[in-house]
Design an enzyme around this catalytic site. Structure first.
Site, short mmCIF file in Angstrom:
data_model
loop_
_atom_site.label_atom_id
_atom_site.label_comp_id
_atom_site.label_asym_id
_atom_site.label_seq_id
_atom_site.Cartn_x
_atom_site.Cartn_y
_atom_site.Cartn_z
N GLU A 14 0.80 -1.23 0.00
CA GLU A 14 0.00 0.00 0.00
C GLU A 14 0.82 1.27 0.00
O GLU A 14 0.40 2.29 -0.52
CB GLU A 14 -0.95 0.01 1.21
CG GLU A 14 -2.12 -0.94 1.05
CD GLU A 14 -3.05 -0.93 2.24
OE1 GLU A 14 -3.50 0.16 2.62
OE2 GLU A 14 -3.31 -2.01 2.80
N ASP A 87 -2.14 -4.41 3.47
CA ASP A 87 -2.16 -4.59 4.92
C ASP A 87 -3.01 -5.80 5.35
O ASP A 87 -4.03 -6.11 4.73
CB ASP A 87 -2.70 -3.33 5.61
CG ASP A 87 -1.66 -2.22 5.63
OD1 ASP A 87 -0.49 -2.49 5.28
OD2 ASP A 87 -2.01 -1.09 5.99
N ASP A 89 -5.52 -6.73 7.12
CA ASP A 89 -6.77 -6.49 7.83
C ASP A 89 -7.91 -6.42 6.82
O ASP A 89 -7.70 -6.64 5.62
CB ASP A 89 -6.69 -5.21 8.69
CG ASP A 89 -6.34 -3.97 7.87
OD1 ASP A 89 -6.41 -4.03 6.62
OD2 ASP A 89 -5.99 -2.95 8.47
N GLU A 91 -9.62 -3.91 5.61
CA GLU A 91 -9.43 -2.88 4.59
C GLU A 91 -8.40 -3.33 3.56
O GLU A 91 -8.58 -3.15 2.36
CB GLU A 91 -9.00 -1.58 5.25
CG GLU A 91 -9.42 -0.32 4.54
CD GLU A 91 -10.91 -0.05 4.59
OE1 GLU A 91 -11.42 0.55 3.64
OE2 GLU A 91 -11.57 -0.47 5.56
N TYR A 307 2.25 -5.27 13.28
CA TYR A 307 1.11 -4.54 12.69
C TYR A 307 0.31 -3.84 13.77
O TYR A 307 0.00 -4.42 14.81
CB TYR A 307 0.22 -5.50 11.90
CG TYR A 307 -0.78 -4.78 11.03
CD1 TYR A 307 -0.35 -3.83 10.11
CD2 TYR A 307 -2.14 -5.02 11.15
CE1 TYR A 307 -1.25 -3.15 9.31
CE2 TYR A 307 -3.05 -4.35 10.35
CZ TYR A 307 -2.60 -3.41 9.43
OH TYR A 307 -3.51 -2.73 8.66
N ARG A 309 -2.74 -2.43 13.81
CA ARG A 309 -4.20 -2.48 13.90
C ARG A 309 -4.59 -3.88 14.37
O ARG A 309 -4.68 -4.81 13.58
CB ARG A 309 -4.85 -2.14 12.56
CG ARG A 309 -4.61 -0.70 12.15
CD ARG A 309 -5.40 -0.29 10.92
NE ARG A 309 -5.10 1.10 10.57
CZ ARG A 309 -4.20 1.48 9.66
NH1 ARG A 309 -3.51 0.55 9.01
NH2 ARG A 309 -3.98 2.74 9.40
N HIS A 353 -3.88 -11.00 14.44
CA HIS A 353 -2.49 -10.57 14.61
C HIS A 353 -2.11 -10.61 16.08
O HIS A 353 -2.95 -10.68 16.96
CB HIS A 353 -2.30 -9.15 14.08
CG HIS A 353 -2.89 -8.94 12.73
ND1 HIS A 353 -2.42 -9.58 11.61
CD2 HIS A 353 -3.93 -8.18 12.31
CE1 HIS A 353 -3.13 -9.21 10.56
NE2 HIS A 353 -4.07 -8.37 10.97
#
Length: 702
Positions: A14, A87, A89, A91, A307, A309, A353
């Site tokens: 990203e 990423d 997750d 999103e 990570y 989040r 995670h």
């Protein structure tokens, strides 16, 4: 390190920073490119959702991403293999799915890789286990995006007509504003109640200390006695006149204190707010940089944290062992717990995670300080200390509680001393409210007489609940299941930018606009601003992500009631317009004599005459900064550029052209006596506002 056997492979992440770090680990057969975030989205000018045909979304390529998309398509044509490494997750999963569609990849092919940490081992692990795109996660993200579009696109025009143009509503933002408004109403409705306390400052007869220790009045004749008035207090003070103070009981014990668990996204944002004064947006920006990679001497670009989040408290065995090795080497074996600490993640949390931790526990903050910006260093230090302390032994305290009699009255005193500091040698968790401090009591035994140094009766009043800070608001949002930790920073940023709330120091308070809008929303869209309903929607989205609930059914359940509510609101408020009250000031309009009011425009608040349109007088609201202008001696004012960036300029502008992006401080230059400025960031320093002076010095260490 061994690398996957593939020639001319394209890896898409990203961000450019992440691409640069990963490229170093993969080598020359791999091209690593950045998607720069989302590449497709719903259209801006239309709803973009076919509500009559299964809520089918109409995605368009994002216009400003056209060059990025063309570059990715060109690189994809030249590649033998493409890996989607956005990423790890919900999103990120959706971005990979959109990329697969744009690049015409088979969404059922194992092209998806994820990295929990951007380190050689983390990248190797991710590349070794490619998988297919998780459509349950994609559908959860699509459902969230469509829900947000339905709420925003349908309610916002209603607000434009009934309050003022340009307003917006949001599924999470509106309930967040409501919580802040509700707290403000609680504060206004609060009626303080009087109560009193009595404190005796005492010391053993043998002591020469004038400070002594504090014992607090408990009750009369062994029963707890509440003191509600001065009269109640005076009656007790009368009983204490000429009374002899004596220790009637001493209870000794030990107390253990365990360390806080490592950070999740939510607790990181809360603690960075408490301890560093960081707003959540600032915290997440620095955390993203630490995750994506920082250039270190000898090591090159490397991700320093896992990570950022995550809701999980899980820690890998390797990280736990590395922390234990560091702790034993630095502090000694006694600072390790009897058995390795394992923290239990709360029910319903996303556990994909690990907790947020340093990727290399042996890499202490001092070792990387010179390679980090100020924000990166402060946040890394916080994360590293919290994680390391979470793997350390309990702190142990010797406690003592004493009962002290004075005639018919009973006083109580308590204190502690540290037997073993344990994890507190490194880190102690911050608190939202101040804790009552206990001191160390002198050595006492039952029957010991005490001398009275001071006796005081003190009046108090109960206090209203405090306004939310970012830390306490995030805590409340998480406890109520509203939004997800990754959405807290953008949500708070949005409602501040749109003028629904404002900051007063660290506190968040609603504006007149926020209160009027919440009144309308509560009256006509009660479900949208109901914390319970919003939390239920989050749970449904989690079920979609787990493959336990169809995404279209989730949207159907919401939209039926929502559509009917919107229609009823239109009918009920057909001829109603809600006015935002003006905030009156003591500043008199020099043109017509009326008291000016505060209004909000495109560039923030300003003063305006309430006599508009007869009187069109307006003024900027001046916020005075420390110091004085180095050119003319005038006041320095805090101002904002058209893009909202803060800067500092002379009150006599445009006659005087002094301007600085760096804030002035309340200190004069020791060389020339002019105001000093403070530069933050990598080249942080204190320097003279007069460039001809040349005085400069490092920023004092915190």
């Amino acid at each position: 390190m061994s690398k996957p056997k593939a020639k001319n492979s394209l890896v898409i992440v990203e961000s450019p920073a992440k691409a640069k770090t990963i490229k170093k680990y993969l080598g020359k057969n791999y091209e690593v490119m950045a998607s720069m975030g989302h590449v497709r989205d719903l259209p801006k000018s239309t709803l973009g959702v076919d509500v009559d045909n299964g809520f089918t979304p109409k995605y368009l390529n994002i216009r400003k991403q056209s060059d990025t998309i063309k570059a990715l398509q060109a690189a994809a044509k030249k590649s033998d293999k493409i890996y989607l490494a956005t990423d790890p997750d919900r999103e990120g999963e959706a971005i990979s799915w959109h990329l697969a569609n744009i690049l015409k990849l088979d969404v059922n092919a194992p092209d998806r890789v994820t990295f929990n940490e951007i380190t050689p081992s983390g990248v190797k692990e991710g590349m070794a286990h490619p998988r297919v795109i998780d459509m349950d996660l994609v559908n959860a993200q699509q459902t969230r995006r469509i829900l947000d579009r339905l709420v925003g696109y349908k309610i916002s025009p209603f607000l434009w007509k009934k309050v003022r143009p340009g307003l917006s509503a949001g599924r999470v933002q509106s309930v967040t504003v409501r919580m802040i408004v509700d707290r403000e109403n609680e504060i206004r409705a609060f009626v303080p109640e009087e109560y009193w306390s009595i404190e005796a400052r005492l010391a053993p007869h043998s002591s020469k200390s004038k400070k002594g220790f504090i014992a607090k009045f408990y009750g009369v004749d062994g029963k707890k006695t509440d003191l509600k008035t001065k009269e109640d207090t005076d009656q007790v003070l009368a009983l204490l006149r000429d009374a002899e103070y004596q220790v009637s009981g001493v209870k000794k014990g030990t107390r253990k204190r365990s360390p806080a668990p490592p950070f999740t996204t939510s607790t990181l944002q809360q603690e960075a707010s408490r301890k560093l004064g960081f707003q959540s947006k600032r915290t997440m920006s620095a955390a993203q940089q630490l995750y994506e990679g920082v250039e270190l001497p000898q090591l090159g670009a490397v991700g320093l944290i896992t990570y950022m989040r995550t809701d999980s408290l899980r820690i890998s065995d390797e990280a736990r062992a590395a922390a234990a090795q560091y702790i034993e080497g630095r502090y000694g074996k006694e600072y390790l717990p009897a058995s390795p600490r394992v923290y239990k993640t709360r029910a319903g949390a996303q556990d994909a995670h690990e907790a947020i931790r340093p990727t290399m526990p042996e890499m202490s903050p001092d070792r990387v300080k010179e390679s980090l910006s100020g924000d990166q260093y402060k946040l890394y230090k916080l994360i590293w200390e919290r994680f390391t302390a979470s793997q350390m032994a309990d702190a142990v305290y010797d406690t003592v509680a004493a009962d002290i009699t004075a005639g018919r009255c009973l006083f109580k005193a308590s204190g502690f001393s540290v037997r073993f500091d344990g994890f507190t040698v490194l880190y102690v968790e911050g608190k939202d409210t101040a804790e009552e401090k206990e001191g160390v009591l002198p050595v006492m035994k039952e029957g010991d007489p005490l001398k009275l140094l001071e006796l005081s009766g003190n009046q108090h009043f109960t206090q209203p609940p405090a306004r939310y800070t970012e830390a306490s608001l995030i805590k409340m949002l998480e406890e109520n299941g509203i939004g997800r930790p990754s959405t807290y920073a953008p949500t708070i940023s949005t409602i501040l930018t749109r003028g629904y709330i404002e900051r007063e120091g660290k506190a968040l308070k609603p504006t007149q606009l926020g209160e009027v809008t919440t009144t309308l929303m509560t009256g006509h869209f009660a479900q949208i601003v109901d914390p319970g309903f919003t939390a239920k929607m989050e749970s449904d989205l989690d079920l979609v992500g787990e493959g336990k609930k169809p995404w279209v059914k989730t949207l159907e359940e919401f939209y039926g009631g929502f559509s009917a509510t919107l229609q009823k609101a239109e009918e009920d408020m057909k001829d109603v317009f809600m006015k935002i009250p003006d905030e009156e000031t003591d500043i008199v309009c020099e043109k017509c004599g009326r008291k000016m009011v505060i209004k909000t425009g495109r560039y923030g608040k300003f003063l305006a005459c309430p006599g508009f349109p007869e009187c069109r007088n307006t003024k900027t609201i001046a916020v005075e900064a420390p110091g004085s202008c180095p050119k003319c001696g005038g006041k320095i004012l805090e101002k904002k550029s058209r893009k909202g960036k803060k800067f500092y300029g002379c009150e006599h502008n445009p006659t005087c052209d002094f301007m600085s992006w760096d804030p002035p401080i309340d200190e004069k230059c020791p060389q020339c006596g002019k105001t000093l400025l403070k530069k933050a960031g990598r080249g942080a320093r204190i320097y003279c506002s007069d460039p001809e002076c040349g005085y400069t010095r490092p920023v004092d260490k915190e």
